[in-house]
Write a protein that holds these residues in place. Structure first.
Motif, PDB file in Angstrom:
ATOM      1  N   PRO A  33       0.951  -1.283  -0.030  1.00 59.55           N
ATOM      2  CA  PRO A  33       0.063   0.163  -0.002  1.00 59.55           C
ATOM      3  C   PRO A  33       0.961   1.359  -0.002  1.00 59.55           C
ATOM      4  O   PRO A  33       0.348   2.475  -0.326  1.00 59.55           O
ATOM      5  CB  PRO A  33      -0.765  -0.201   1.274  1.00 59.55           C
ATOM      6  N   ASP A  34       2.120   1.355   0.296  1.00 60.63           N
ATOM      7  CA  ASP A  34       2.885   2.453   0.423  1.00 60.63           C
ATOM      8  C   ASP A  34       3.568   2.820  -1.088  1.00 60.63           C
ATOM      9  O   ASP A  34       4.415   3.788  -0.967  1.00 60.63           O
ATOM     10  CB  ASP A  34       3.920   2.421   1.508  1.00 60.63           C
ATOM     11  N   VAL A  35       3.241   2.147  -2.025  1.00 61.70           N
ATOM     12  CA  VAL A  35       3.963   2.463  -3.204  1.00 61.70           C
ATOM     13  C   VAL A  35       2.938   2.505  -4.433  1.00 61.70           C
ATOM     14  O   VAL A  35       2.202   1.716  -4.334  1.00 61.70           O
ATOM     15  CB  VAL A  35       5.286   1.243  -3.616  1.00 61.70           C
ATOM     16  N   GLU A  36       3.091   3.328  -5.233  1.00 62.20           N
ATOM     17  CA  GLU A  36       2.327   3.637  -6.321  1.00 62.20           C
ATOM     18  C   GLU A  36       2.975   3.964  -7.661  1.00 62.20           C
ATOM     19  O   GLU A  36       4.070   4.346  -7.404  1.00 62.20           O
ATOM     20  CB  GLU A  36       1.230   4.735  -5.987  1.00 62.20           C
ATOM     21  N   LEU A  37       2.188   3.597  -8.646  1.00 52.47           N
ATOM     22  CA  LEU A  37       2.761   4.005 -10.051  1.00 52.47           C
ATOM     23  C   LEU A  37       1.830   4.994 -10.533  1.00 52.47           C
ATOM     24  O   LEU A  37       0.608   4.980 -10.562  1.00 52.47           O
ATOM     25  CB  LEU A  37       2.787   2.745 -11.138  1.00 52.47           C
ATOM     26  N   THR A  38       2.523   6.298 -10.964  1.00 49.87           N
ATOM     27  CA  THR A  38       1.491   7.106 -11.657  1.00 49.87           C
ATOM     28  C   THR A  38       1.563   7.065 -13.094  1.00 49.87           C
ATOM     29  O   THR A  38       2.576   7.021 -13.516  1.00 49.87           O
ATOM     30  CB  THR A  38       1.960   8.684 -11.173  1.00 49.87           C
TER      31      THR A  38
END
Length: 148
Positions: A52-57
């Motif tokens: 939950p603490d890493v995202e791809l934009t």
């Protein structure tokens, strides 16, 4: 002090198509899908339910991040398949390889043993390629000749 990586950009050619690819084919979840002001930039992020603490934009090259000439150059590189976007990990490379392939993901390479684990390569719907890897337990295997 830097505490870690939170968001990384993946340049895509069409955000609606990318949203469908990353959620329906790869199984990532949408974290944010909003516009920044009327007619403004669309902020679309996805991530793994297990991280939950890493995202791809998922961003279309263009303003405000880059000028029109640079945006066109990046779009051409993405479409050509010249850009690698990162490494996605799994704990079941062979099972997930089959599941993703059955969903229509285009693989460039079947799972193969590497010093760091077992790795397959695939492209997203825009042309970016990803390493899809089941990390090796323990240290790198430096005992073999790992020529590609």
């Amino acid at each position: 002090m830097i505490k870690g990586l939170r968001i990384s950009t993946v340049w895509v050619l069409d955000q609606d198509r990318a949203k469908e690819f990353y959620t329906e084919k790869l199984g990532l979840e949408v974290r944010t899908d909003m516009s920044m002001g009327e007619g403004g930039m669309r902020w679309l992020t996805v991530g793994s339910p297990d991280q939950p603490d890493v995202e791809l934009t998922l961003m279309v090259p263009g303003p405000p991040a880059m000028d029109p000439e640079s945006a066109e150059m990046v779009k051409k590189l993405v479409a050509k398949g010249a850009l690698g976007a990162g490494v996605l990990t799994t704990d079941d490379i062979h099972g997930d390889y089959k599941r993703l392939k059955d969903r229509g993901v285009e693989f460039l390479q079947e799972p193969q043993e590497r010093p760091y684990g077992t790795e397959a390569l695939f492209r997203d719907d825009s042309g970016n390629w990803f390493s899809f890897t089941q990390p090796r337990e323990g240290d790198l295997d430096l005992d073999k000749d790992w020529a590609c």
